[in-house]
Design an enzyme around this catalytic site. Sequence first.
Site: not given
Length: 146
Positions: A92, A98, A100
């Site tokens: 990361q 986040h 994906h």
Amino acid sequence: MACIFCRIVAGEIPAEVVARTPEVVAFLDVQPLADGHVLVVPRAHVPAVEDLEPDAADELFREVVRLARPVRDALAAEGTTIGVNNGEATGQTIPHVHVHIVPRWSGDGAGSVHSIFPRKTSRPLDEVGAAIRRAAGDRQGDLGLT
Ligand SMILES: [Zn+2]
């Protein structure tokens, strides 16, 4: 505000945004692993999945679910790999959660999530399971494991 995702959320840095909700913004990765590689981020700066408040987690994954089909359809993909690098050791690079969503096609040359691990294990499942249940502490009742 140094976090690039916070700056995208704030509109300070341009991005190819594909969805916005009161809690979440989704945009195309500028270094896509495949056409249609989307990142879904909470608006709030939260470094790791375990730091997400329950409502933020709900909204984040709700948006992932909502976008999975449109991403697949828009790219005529046969599937998507959906994943989170959670913590620096995982790769990361931006410490703002986040998710994906990467479109996939059979024969695209990429592996499954399993392919990123060398399968180095040394502890029996029951020992590991017990350790995780202990660490989950007061949630054991919620898990139906008491
Ligand atoms: Zn941030």
